[in-house]
Design a protein around this motif. Structure first.
Motif, PDB file in Angstrom:
ATOM      1  N   ALA A   1       0.826  -1.201   0.000  1.00  0.00           N
ATOM      2  CA  ALA A   1       0.000   0.000   0.000  1.00  0.00           C
ATOM      3  C   ALA A   1       0.865   1.257   0.000  1.00  0.00           C
ATOM      4  O   ALA A   1       1.987   1.266   0.504  1.00  0.00           O
ATOM      5  N   ALA A   2       0.331   2.332  -0.554  1.00  0.00           N
ATOM      6  CA  ALA A   2       1.005   3.634  -0.534  1.00  0.00           C
ATOM      7  C   ALA A   2       1.303   4.019   0.910  1.00  0.00           C
ATOM      8  O   ALA A   2       0.568   3.657   1.831  1.00  0.00           O
ATOM      9  N   GLY A   3       2.391   4.752   1.093  1.00  0.00           N
ATOM     10  CA  GLY A   3       2.713   5.191   2.442  1.00  0.00           C
ATOM     11  C   GLY A   3       4.170   5.544   2.603  1.00  0.00           C
ATOM     12  O   GLY A   3       4.882   5.800   1.641  1.00  0.00           O
ATOM     13  N   ALA A   4       4.594   5.537   3.853  1.00  0.00           N
ATOM     14  CA  ALA A   4       5.953   5.914   4.216  1.00  0.00           C
ATOM     15  C   ALA A   4       6.977   4.911   3.684  1.00  0.00           C
ATOM     16  O   ALA A   4       6.630   3.786   3.325  1.00  0.00           O
ATOM     17  N   ALA A   5       8.229   5.342   3.665  1.00  0.00           N
ATOM     18  CA  ALA A   5       9.324   4.454   3.275  1.00  0.00           C
ATOM     19  C   ALA A   5       9.403   3.296   4.264  1.00  0.00           C
ATOM     20  O   ALA A   5       9.117   3.456   5.450  1.00  0.00           O
ATOM     21  N   LEU A   6       9.772   2.125   3.768  1.00  0.00           N
ATOM     22  CA  LEU A   6       9.863   0.924   4.599  1.00  0.00           C
ATOM     23  C   LEU A   6      11.246   0.300   4.448  1.00  0.00           C
ATOM     24  O   LEU A   6      11.836   0.335   3.375  1.00  0.00           O
ATOM     25  N   VAL A   7      11.730  -0.283   5.532  1.00  0.00           N
ATOM     26  CA  VAL A   7      13.062  -0.893   5.543  1.00  0.00           C
ATOM     27  C   VAL A   7      12.952  -2.408   5.426  1.00  0.00           C
ATOM     28  O   VAL A   7      11.923  -2.999   5.782  1.00  0.00           O
ATOM     29  N   PRO A   8      14.000  -3.064   4.940  1.00  0.00           N
ATOM     30  CA  PRO A   8      14.003  -4.524   4.941  1.00  0.00           C
ATOM     31  C   PRO A   8      13.800  -5.032   6.366  1.00  0.00           C
ATOM     32  O   PRO A   8      14.321  -4.452   7.317  1.00  0.00           O
ATOM     33  N   GLY A   9      13.020  -6.091   6.504  1.00  0.00           N
ATOM     34  CA  GLY A   9      12.740  -6.634   7.826  1.00  0.00           C
ATOM     35  C   GLY A   9      11.458  -6.103   8.431  1.00  0.00           C
ATOM     36  O   GLY A   9      11.060  -6.516   9.521  1.00  0.00           O
ATOM     37  N   GLN A  10      10.770  -5.200   7.743  1.00  0.00           N
ATOM     38  CA  GLN A  10       9.493  -4.669   8.230  1.00  0.00           C
ATOM     39  C   GLN A  10       8.438  -5.764   8.145  1.00  0.00           C
ATOM     40  O   GLN A  10       8.252  -6.374   7.096  1.00  0.00           O
ATOM     41  N   LEU A  11       7.765  -6.037   9.252  1.00  0.00           N
ATOM     42  CA  LEU A  11       6.660  -6.991   9.236  1.00  0.00           C
ATOM     43  C   LEU A  11       5.470  -6.351   8.538  1.00  0.00           C
ATOM     44  O   LEU A  11       5.190  -5.162   8.726  1.00  0.00           O
ATOM     45  N   LEU A  12       4.780  -7.151   7.726  1.00  0.00           N
ATOM     46  CA  LEU A  12       3.630  -6.657   6.976  1.00  0.00           C
ATOM     47  C   LEU A  12       2.415  -7.520   7.250  1.00  0.00           C
ATOM     48  O   LEU A  12       2.531  -8.725   7.483  1.00  0.00           O
ATOM     49  N   GLY A  13       1.250  -6.885   7.193  1.00  0.00           N
ATOM     50  CA  GLY A  13      -0.021  -7.581   7.267  1.00  0.00           C
ATOM     51  C   GLY A  13      -0.786  -7.304   5.985  1.00  0.00           C
ATOM     52  O   GLY A  13      -0.482  -6.353   5.263  1.00  0.00           O
ATOM     53  N   LEU A  14      -1.780  -8.110   5.702  1.00  0.00           N
ATOM     54  CA  LEU A  14      -2.567  -7.973   4.472  1.00  0.00           C
ATOM     55  C   LEU A  14      -3.838  -7.185   4.747  1.00  0.00           C
ATOM     56  O   LEU A  14      -4.666  -7.595   5.563  1.00  0.00           O
ATOM     57  N   VAL A  15      -3.994  -6.050   4.064  1.00  0.00           N
ATOM     58  CA  VAL A  15      -5.201  -5.239   4.190  1.00  0.00           C
ATOM     59  C   VAL A  15      -6.322  -5.980   3.476  1.00  0.00           C
ATOM     60  O   VAL A  15      -6.273  -6.190   2.263  1.00  0.00           O
ATOM     61  N   ALA A  16      -7.325  -6.405   4.239  1.00  0.00           N
ATOM     62  CA  ALA A  16      -8.390  -7.246   3.692  1.00  0.00           C
ATOM     63  C   ALA A  16      -9.147  -6.566   2.552  1.00  0.00           C
ATOM     64  O   ALA A  16      -9.471  -7.206   1.546  1.00  0.00           O
ATOM     65  N   ALA A  17      -9.445  -5.282   2.680  1.00  0.00           N
ATOM     66  CA  ALA A  17     -10.265  -4.583   1.691  1.00  0.00           C
ATOM     67  C   ALA A  17      -9.558  -4.400   0.350  1.00  0.00           C
ATOM     68  O   ALA A  17     -10.198  -4.454  -0.694  1.00  0.00           O
ATOM     69  N   SER A  18      -8.235  -4.199   0.362  1.00  0.00           N
ATOM     70  CA  SER A  18      -7.525  -3.878  -0.880  1.00  0.00           C
ATOM     71  C   SER A  18      -6.667  -5.020  -1.421  1.00  0.00           C
ATOM     72  O   SER A  18      -6.278  -5.000  -2.582  1.00  0.00           O
ATOM     73  N   GLY A  19      -6.325  -5.986  -0.566  1.00  0.00           N
ATOM     74  CA  GLY A  19      -5.432  -7.052  -0.985  1.00  0.00           C
ATOM     75  C   GLY A  19      -3.982  -6.614  -1.062  1.00  0.00           C
ATOM     76  O   GLY A  19      -3.141  -7.326  -1.588  1.00  0.00           O
ATOM     77  N   GLU A  20      -3.682  -5.431  -0.542  1.00  0.00           N
ATOM     78  CA  GLU A  20      -2.314  -4.921  -0.499  1.00  0.00           C
ATOM     79  C   GLU A  20      -1.741  -5.136   0.888  1.00  0.00           C
ATOM     80  O   GLU A  20      -2.471  -5.207   1.877  1.00  0.00           O
TER      81      GLU A  20
END
Length: 114
Positions: free
Chosen positions: A30-49
């Motif tokens: 999803a659009a947003g701030a810069a992210l670093v390697p190792g950042q944990l991510l979750g799946l946004v249910a509404a967008s699939g991003e």
């Protein structure tokens, strides 16, 4: 004397992964701030991003689903990235956003925190 701190490198958090690149997949972030390697991510249910893991959220990102492999710059639009989604051992010290619930969710995907 100026001291510079080197940023984390792509995949530096990986201790081991499955043969070839079975552990990784291309993902939409999803659009947003810069992210670093190792950042944990979750799946946004509404967008699939995917978006940064947030245990207080109620949009799907409250469950850790994968770990960003390389850095992503700030963006106003969806970005393509790579993530470790299965079959890996990772270094706890190099992860961003890790808590006990995230560690449990990752272990269900056979991503083991060491």
């Amino acid at each position: 004397m100026n001291i510079k701190q080197e940023a984390i490198h792509a995949g530096e958090f990986l201790l081991s992964e499955g043969n070839g690149q079975i552990s990784r997949e291309a993902i939409n972030v999803a659009a947003g701030a810069a992210l670093v390697p190792g950042q944990l991510l979750g799946l946004v249910a509404a967008s699939g991003e995917f978006a940064p893991y947030d245990p207080a959220a109620e949009d799907g990102t409250e469950t850790a689903a994968c770990i960003l492999f390389g850095p992503l710059g700030q963006s106003d639009v969806m970005r393509r990235g790579r993530a470790v989604v299965r079959l890996a051992e990772v270094s706890e010290a190099h992860l961003t956003g890790l808590d006990a619930d995230a560690e449990k969710a990752l272990s269900a995907r056979f991503i083991i925190v060491r």
